[in-house]
Design an enzyme around this catalytic site. Structure first.
Site, short mmCIF file in Angstrom:
data_model
loop_
_atom_site.label_atom_id
_atom_site.label_comp_id
_atom_site.label_asym_id
_atom_site.label_seq_id
_atom_site.Cartn_x
_atom_site.Cartn_y
_atom_site.Cartn_z
N ASP A 199 0.82 -1.21 0.00
CA ASP A 199 0.00 0.00 0.00
C ASP A 199 0.86 1.26 0.00
O ASP A 199 0.71 2.15 -0.84
CB ASP A 199 -0.84 0.05 1.30
N THR A 205 -7.14 -4.61 0.21
CA THR A 205 -5.94 -5.05 0.92
C THR A 205 -6.12 -6.45 1.51
O THR A 205 -5.20 -7.25 1.52
CB THR A 205 -5.58 -4.07 2.05
#
Length: 378
Positions: free
Chosen positions: A49, A146
């Site tokens: 990320d 995620t």
């Protein structure tokens, strides 16, 4: 002509997303994904990320000039103020430098020297724009889904450009979404063995893909992700994609979010039944749902948020423009276009989001929402 605009921006964005997808693949291989830290809203954030946000910020600034780049993105540097974040920061800095060293393979500029910790933090921190109705803003979700990423499942890298409140281009990198639809239902390991034993032409290789579109072009495109040792040669065997022509609810496939936290699955299920959807829903993490509709692998995506949850622009901007240019329709549940001009949230959203492969299915769903809304308790 509107179609002539943004060609350079689109190409740069596609190249950056290729770099980001390669980064994510390397992070998964190294199992750095175990470095999961909890953000305030309990969605996990990984090395990938933060690293994707850093390289996207750095490459956009390098290409267009730091003073010309405004980025609205999900992550911020606050995560590094936690007590146990030193290892995370070190991993991010290493991952960013490794990734940028490959940038030239993708037709982008690599740094002349290794980036230090402060430069990486600066790149992440620059992504603090809040967008709005005027000006040019890049919108990034560095790793959308995620949880899917951490589990080795579907996830996406999403980059869009908003100009004066309108999405003008979108790019979706889907590293675990195979180029060939028939591979979609195979297990990842099985796909790995078959792809290694078959010819490695760019198109046949395709474990993952990048989808992209430019507003007003009437076209959406798909490229294969390329093996690590290959140069990205534009346009990389891109092929035009179109939405499915299915307009019978009984034959249509519905995409649903995997996580129940932010969406009302029971209302969606009731709506699907009342419209006459009979096929098993396709449950996938992230904006891969928009990719599935744009490619013709599914026909419908509906999301009705639970009370108090507000949709963020980075979760939809890239996917919406790609679906629309591929021939699909995306609106709120009242039939109005989504408004990306109000900052980081999709303000004024009427109940939820409905994306369809065509007008016929879309109208039936909108009618069903009006018919069944009163009896629901979102």
């Amino acid at each position: 002509m509107e179609d002539q605009n943004y060609s350079n921006e689109l190409e740069i964005a596609v190249r950056i997303v290729h770099v980001a997808c390669a980064l994510c693949g390397r992070v998964q291989e190294k199992l750095l994904a175990t470095e999961v830290v909890s953000k305030d809203d309990d969605s996990p954030v990984t090395v990938a990320d933060l690293s994707v946000q850093a390289i996207t910020s750095w490459l956009l600034a390098k290409t267009f000039g730091v003073q010309n780049v405004s980025i609205v993105a999900e992550e911020d540097v606050e995560i590094f103020s936690k007590d146990n974040s030193a290892a995370l920061l070190e991993a991010v800095v290493d991952t960013v430098n490794e990734s940028l060293s490959f940038a030239a393979m993708y037709g982008l500029q690599s740094p002349e020297t290794t980036l230090g910790t402060s430069e990486v933090l600066e790149a992440i921190g620059r992504c603090s724009s809040t967008g709005g109705p005027s000006g040019r803003h890049w919108v990034l979700d560095p790793v959308d889904g995620t949880l899917g990423f951490v589990r080795g499942d579907q996830y996406a890298v999403a980059l869009a450009l908003i100009e004066n409140g309108k999405v003008v281009l979108g790019v979706l990198g889907c590293p675990n979404y195979p180029v060939k639809t028939e591979w979609l239902s195979y297990q990842y390991q099985y796909h790995e063995t078959t792809s290694q034993s078959s010819p490695t032409t760019t198109d046949a290789w395709g474990k993952g893909c990048v989808l992209y579109a430019k507003r007003g072009s009437g076209e959406a495109w798909l490229q294969s992700l390329i093996p690590a040792d290959k140069l990205l040669e534009w346009p990389n065997c891109a092929r035009c994609i179109r939405v499915s022509s299915v307009d019978e609810p009984a034959l249509a496939t519905l995409c649903e979010p995997v996580e129940r936290a932010n969406s009302n699955h029971s209302f969606t299920a009731g709506l699907a039944h009342s419209v006459g959807l009979r096929k098993q829903p396709l449950r996938v993490h992230s904006m891969v749902k928009y990719a599935a509709i744009a490619r013709g692998d599914a026909e419908i995506f509906m999301k009705f948020a639970k009370s108090g949850y507000k949709e963020k622009i980075w979760d939809h901007a890239a996917g919406v423009v790609i679906v629309e240019e591929a021939g699909g329709v995306v609106t709120d549940a009242g039939g109005r276009p989504l408004d990306f001009s109000k900052g980081t949230y999709l303000e004024g959203l009427d109940r939820g989001i409905i994306a369809c492969s065509g007008v016929t299915l879309h109208e039936k769903l909108i009618d069903a929402v009006y018919a069944s809304w009163d009896s629901s308790n979102l």
